[in-house]
Design a protein around this motif. Structure first.
Motif, PDB file in Angstrom:
ATOM      1  N   LYS A  20       0.836  -1.186   0.000  1.00 18.59           N
ATOM      2  CA  LYS A  20       0.000   0.000   0.000  1.00 18.59           C
ATOM      3  C   LYS A  20       0.882   1.251   0.000  1.00 18.59           C
ATOM      4  CE  LYS A  20      -3.982   1.820   2.402  1.00 18.59           C
ATOM      5  NZ  LYS A  20      -4.927   1.582   3.484  1.00 18.59           N
ATOM      6  N   GLY A  21       0.727   2.058  -1.040  1.00 18.61           N
ATOM      7  CA  GLY A  21       1.476   3.306  -1.109  1.00 18.61           C
ATOM      8  C   GLY A  21       2.973   3.140  -1.286  1.00 18.61           C
ATOM      9  N   LYS A  22       3.400   2.134  -2.027  1.00 19.27           N
ATOM     10  CA  LYS A  22       4.831   1.887  -2.247  1.00 19.27           C
ATOM     11  C   LYS A  22       5.408   2.946  -3.188  1.00 19.27           C
ATOM     12  CE  LYS A  22       8.048  -1.510  -3.983  1.00 19.27           C
ATOM     13  NZ  LYS A  22       8.197  -2.615  -4.910  1.00 19.27           N
ATOM     14  N   VAL A  23       6.460   3.625  -2.738  1.00 11.71           N
ATOM     15  CA  VAL A  23       7.102   4.676  -3.527  1.00 11.71           C
ATOM     16  C   VAL A  23       8.232   4.075  -4.356  1.00 11.71           C
ATOM     17  CG1 VAL A  23       8.341   6.881  -3.442  1.00 11.71           C
ATOM     18  CG2 VAL A  23       6.543   6.385  -1.769  1.00 11.71           C
ATOM     19  N   TRP A  63     -13.655   0.219 -11.673  1.00 10.07           N
ATOM     20  CA  TRP A  63     -13.781  -1.130 -11.142  1.00 10.07           C
ATOM     21  C   TRP A  63     -12.718  -1.460 -10.106  1.00 10.07           C
ATOM     22  CZ3 TRP A  63      -9.178  -3.181 -12.236  1.00 10.07           C
ATOM     23  CH2 TRP A  63      -8.517  -2.743 -13.396  1.00 10.07           C
ATOM     24  N   CYS A  64     -11.759  -0.573  -9.902  1.00 11.24           N
ATOM     25  CA  CYS A  64     -10.615  -0.793  -9.011  1.00 11.24           C
ATOM     26  C   CYS A  64     -10.948  -0.275  -7.604  1.00 11.24           C
ATOM     27  CB  CYS A  64      -9.398  -0.084  -9.592  1.00 11.24           C
ATOM     28  SG  CYS A  64      -7.980   0.036  -8.492  1.00 11.24           S
ATOM     29  N   ILE A  65     -11.113  -1.186  -6.656  1.00  9.82           N
ATOM     30  CA  ILE A  65     -11.518  -0.804  -5.297  1.00  9.82           C
ATOM     31  C   ILE A  65     -10.497   0.119  -4.623  1.00  9.82           C
ATOM     32  CG2 ILE A  65     -12.041  -1.711  -2.989  1.00  9.82           C
ATOM     33  CD1 ILE A  65     -13.369  -4.098  -4.516  1.00  9.82           C
ATOM     34  N   PRO A  66      -9.186  -0.177  -4.652  1.00 15.61           N
ATOM     35  CA  PRO A  66      -8.242   0.754  -4.022  1.00 15.61           C
ATOM     36  C   PRO A  66      -8.225   2.122  -4.722  1.00 15.61           C
ATOM     37  CG  PRO A  66      -7.172  -1.350  -4.479  1.00 15.61           C
ATOM     38  CD  PRO A  66      -8.529  -1.396  -5.107  1.00 15.61           C
ATOM     39  N   CYS A  67      -8.476   2.119  -6.024  1.00 13.30           N
ATOM     40  CA  CYS A  67      -8.541   3.388  -6.768  1.00 13.30           C
ATOM     41  C   CYS A  67      -9.681   4.244  -6.220  1.00 13.30           C
ATOM     42  CB  CYS A  67      -8.794   3.134  -8.252  1.00 13.30           C
ATOM     43  SG  CYS A  67      -7.539   2.181  -9.113  1.00 13.30           S
ATOM     44  N   ARG A  68     -10.834   3.635  -6.097  1.00 15.56           N
ATOM     45  CA  ARG A  68     -12.010   4.366  -5.611  1.00 15.56           C
ATOM     46  C   ARG A  68     -11.802   4.830  -4.177  1.00 15.56           C
ATOM     47  NH1 ARG A  68     -15.594  -0.125  -7.652  1.00 15.56           N
ATOM     48  NH2 ARG A  68     -16.117  -0.295  -5.447  1.00 15.56           N
ATOM     49  N   ALA A  69     -11.102   4.041  -3.382  1.00 18.99           N
ATOM     50  CA  ALA A  69     -10.875   4.403  -1.982  1.00 18.99           C
ATOM     51  C   ALA A  69     -10.043   5.669  -1.842  1.00 18.99           C
ATOM     52  CB  ALA A  69     -10.204   3.241  -1.248  1.00 18.99           C
ATOM     53  N   GLU A  70      -9.086   5.887  -2.753  1.00 21.61           N
ATOM     54  CA  GLU A  70      -8.220   7.060  -2.622  1.00 21.61           C
ATOM     55  C   GLU A  70      -8.756   8.304  -3.333  1.00 21.61           C
ATOM     56  OE1 GLU A  70      -4.269   6.319  -4.177  1.00 21.61           O
ATOM     57  OE2 GLU A  70      -5.010   6.120  -6.209  1.00 21.61           O
ATOM     58  N   MET A  71      -9.792   8.157  -4.143  1.00 22.79           N
ATOM     59  CA  MET A  71     -10.317   9.294  -4.909  1.00 22.79           C
ATOM     60  C   MET A  71     -10.777  10.469  -4.043  1.00 22.79           C
ATOM     61  SD  MET A  71      -9.879   8.743  -8.159  1.00 22.79           S
ATOM     62  CE  MET A  71     -11.104   9.491  -9.219  1.00 22.79           C
ATOM     63  N   PRO A  72     -11.460  10.263  -2.912  1.00 22.31           N
ATOM     64  CA  PRO A  72     -11.849  11.426  -2.103  1.00 22.31           C
ATOM     65  C   PRO A  72     -10.648  12.249  -1.609  1.00 22.31           C
ATOM     66  CG  PRO A  72     -13.186   9.535  -1.500  1.00 22.31           C
ATOM     67  CD  PRO A  72     -12.099   9.031  -2.421  1.00 22.31           C
ATOM     68  N   THR A  73      -9.546  11.567  -1.281  1.00 24.55           N
ATOM     69  CA  THR A  73      -8.380  12.335  -0.826  1.00 24.55           C
ATOM     70  C   THR A  73      -7.692  13.037  -2.000  1.00 24.55           C
ATOM     71  OG1 THR A  73      -6.847  10.425  -0.850  1.00 24.55           O
ATOM     72  CG2 THR A  73      -8.037  10.870   1.207  1.00 24.55           C
ATOM     73  N   ALA A 153      -4.217  12.875   1.748  1.00 29.34           N
ATOM     74  CA  ALA A 153      -4.358  13.937   2.741  1.00 29.34           C
ATOM     75  C   ALA A 153      -3.428  13.686   3.929  1.00 29.34           C
ATOM     76  CB  ALA A 153      -5.806  14.018   3.224  1.00 29.34           C
ATOM     77  N   GLY A 154      -2.695  12.577   3.912  1.00 33.26           N
ATOM     78  CA  GLY A 154      -1.849  12.196   5.032  1.00 33.26           C
ATOM     79  C   GLY A 154      -0.449  12.809   4.992  1.00 33.26           C
ATOM     80  N   ALA A 155       0.286  12.573   6.077  1.00 32.16           N
ATOM     81  CA  ALA A 155       1.635  13.125   6.246  1.00 32.16           C
ATOM     82  C   ALA A 155       2.623  12.557   5.224  1.00 32.16           C
ATOM     83  CB  ALA A 155       2.133  12.858   7.660  1.00 32.16           C
ATOM     84  N   LYS A 156       2.517  11.262   4.915  1.00 29.45           N
ATOM     85  CA  LYS A 156       3.424  10.648   3.935  1.00 29.45           C
ATOM     86  C   LYS A 156       3.254  11.325   2.578  1.00 29.45           C
ATOM     87  CE  LYS A 156       4.623   6.231   1.750  1.00 29.45           C
ATOM     88  NZ  LYS A 156       4.329   4.800   1.669  1.00 29.45           N
ATOM     89  N   ALA A 157       2.008  11.517   2.174  1.00 30.06           N
ATOM     90  CA  ALA A 157       1.734  12.166   0.882  1.00 30.06           C
ATOM     91  C   ALA A 157       2.229  13.598   0.889  1.00 30.06           C
ATOM     92  CB  ALA A 157       0.250  12.117   0.562  1.00 30.06           C
ATOM     93  N   ALA A 158       2.018  14.320   1.988  1.00 30.01           N
ATOM     94  CA  ALA A 158       2.459  15.715   2.073  1.00 30.01           C
ATOM     95  C   ALA A 158       3.974  15.805   1.887  1.00 30.01           C
ATOM     96  CB  ALA A 158       2.030  16.328   3.395  1.00 30.01           C
ATOM     97  N   LEU A 160       5.907  13.681   0.281  1.00 33.11           N
ATOM     98  CA  LEU A 160       6.221  13.372  -1.112  1.00 33.11           C
ATOM     99  C   LEU A 160       5.877  14.548  -2.034  1.00 33.11           C
ATOM    100  CD1 LEU A 160       4.967   9.678  -1.307  1.00 33.11           C
ATOM    101  CD2 LEU A 160       7.326  10.460  -1.571  1.00 33.11           C
ATOM    102  N   LEU A 161       4.731  15.146  -1.800  1.00 31.32           N
ATOM    103  CA  LEU A 161       4.284  16.256  -2.660  1.00 31.32           C
ATOM    104  C   LEU A 161       5.149  17.495  -2.483  1.00 31.32           C
ATOM    105  CD1 LEU A 161       0.474  15.673  -2.297  1.00 31.32           C
ATOM    106  CD2 LEU A 161       1.842  15.349  -4.371  1.00 31.32           C
ATOM    107  N   ALA A 162       5.839  17.613  -1.370  1.00 28.40           N
ATOM    108  CA  ALA A 162       6.752  18.729  -1.142  1.00 28.40           C
ATOM    109  C   ALA A 162       7.916  18.699  -2.136  1.00 28.40           C
ATOM    110  CB  ALA A 162       7.277  18.710   0.287  1.00 28.40           C
ATOM    111  N   GLU A 163       8.109  17.560  -2.791  1.00 28.40           N
ATOM    112  CA  GLU A 163       9.164  17.433  -3.789  1.00 28.40           C
ATOM    113  C   GLU A 163       8.771  17.996  -5.141  1.00 28.40           C
ATOM    114  OE1 GLU A 163      10.879  13.449  -3.943  1.00 28.40           O
ATOM    115  OE2 GLU A 163      10.135  13.086  -1.906  1.00 28.40           O
ATOM    116  N   ALA A 164       7.537  18.434  -5.294  1.00 29.75           N
ATOM    117  CA  ALA A 164       7.068  19.014  -6.569  1.00 29.75           C
ATOM    118  C   ALA A 164       7.813  20.302  -6.841  1.00 29.75           C
ATOM    119  CB  ALA A 164       5.565  19.280  -6.515  1.00 29.75           C
ATOM    120  N   SER A 165       8.264  20.456  -8.088  1.00 29.99           N
ATOM    121  CA  SER A 165       8.960  21.694  -8.461  1.00 29.99           C
ATOM    122  C   SER A 165       8.608  22.092  -9.872  1.00 29.99           C
ATOM    123  CB  SER A 165      10.470  21.520  -8.348  1.00 29.99           C
ATOM    124  OG  SER A 165      10.926  20.513  -9.224  1.00 29.99           O
TER     125      SER A 165
END
Length: 165
Positions: A20-23, A63-73, A153-158, A160-165
Motif C-alpha cells: 500500500k502506497g509503495k514509492v 472497477w478498481c476498489i483501491p482506486c475508488r478508496a483514494e479518490m476522495p483524498t 491527505a496524510g503526512a506521507k503524501a504531504a 512526497l508532494l513537497a518534492e514538486a517543483s
C-alpha cells in the motif's frame, strides 16, 4: 502462494498492506510519455500541455476498489493545490466517460475532472498496476511514482508532494 502463507501461519491478506502506497524512484528523471489521452472537454491532449508546472497523474479505473478508496483524498488535494499542482485522474476504463461520468456524479467530486484513456495506453505502456500515481516536475520529468492506494491527505503524501517543483 496463499497455501504457502497459510502454512507459514500468515493469512494471504496480510501481504496486501505491505504494498500500500509503495514509492518507486527508479524512473526519476524520465520524460513524461507523449501518449495522448482525452481531456474533460473530449479533446485529445498529452502531459506536455502541462509543461511549466508540476503534475500529479493518477491512473485509476471505476472497477478498481483501491482506486475508488483514494479518490476522495485526491479530490481534496486537487482543491487544496488548485492550479499550482494539477491532479489528473486518468481513467483506464475501456468505456471511458460512459463509466466515469456516473461514478463522478455519484461520488460528488468537487475538484477532480473526468480525464480518460480508453485504450489504457498509460497503464499498459508503463506496465503499471492500478492505482498508480506519478509526480512529474515542471520540466515534465518523473520525480516518483506510488503503486497502490495512498491517503493523499496524510503526512506521507504531504512529504512526497513537497518534492514538486
Amino acid at each position: 502462494m496463499p497455501a504457502a502463507n497459510a502454512a507459514a501461519g500468515a493469512p494471504a491478506a496480510a501481504e496486501a498492506p505491505a504494498d500500500k502506497g509503495k514509492v518507486d524512484r527508479s524512473h526519476k528523471g524520465e520524460a513524461a510519455p507523449s501518449t495522448p489521452f482525452t481531456d474533460p472537454d473530449g479533446k485529445k491532449t498529452t502531459l506536455a500541455a502541462f509543461k511549466g508546472k508540476p503534475v500529479l497523474l493518477n491512473l485509476w479505473a471505476t472497477w478498481c476498489i483501491p482506486c475508488r478508496a483514494e479518490m476522495p483524498t485526491l479530490d481534496a488535494l486537487a482543491g487544496q493545490k488548485g492550479d499550482a499542482l494539477p491532479v489528473i485522474t486518468l481513467s483506464q476504463d475501456f468505456k471511458g466517460r460512459e463509466s466515469v461520468d456516473p461514478y463522478f456524479a455519484k461520488a460528488g467530486f468537487k475538484h477532480l475532472k473526468p480525464w480518460t484513456d480508453i485504450d489504457a495506453a498509460f497503464s499498459l505502456g508503463m506496465e503499471a498496476n492500478l492505482p498508480t500515481t506519478i509526480l512529474y516536475d515542471s520540466a515534465g520529468k518523473e520525480v516518483w511514482r506510488v503503486s497502490g492506494e495512498m491517503d493523499w491527505a496524510g503526512a506521507k503524501a504531504a512529504a512526497l508532494l513537497a518534492e514538486a517543483s
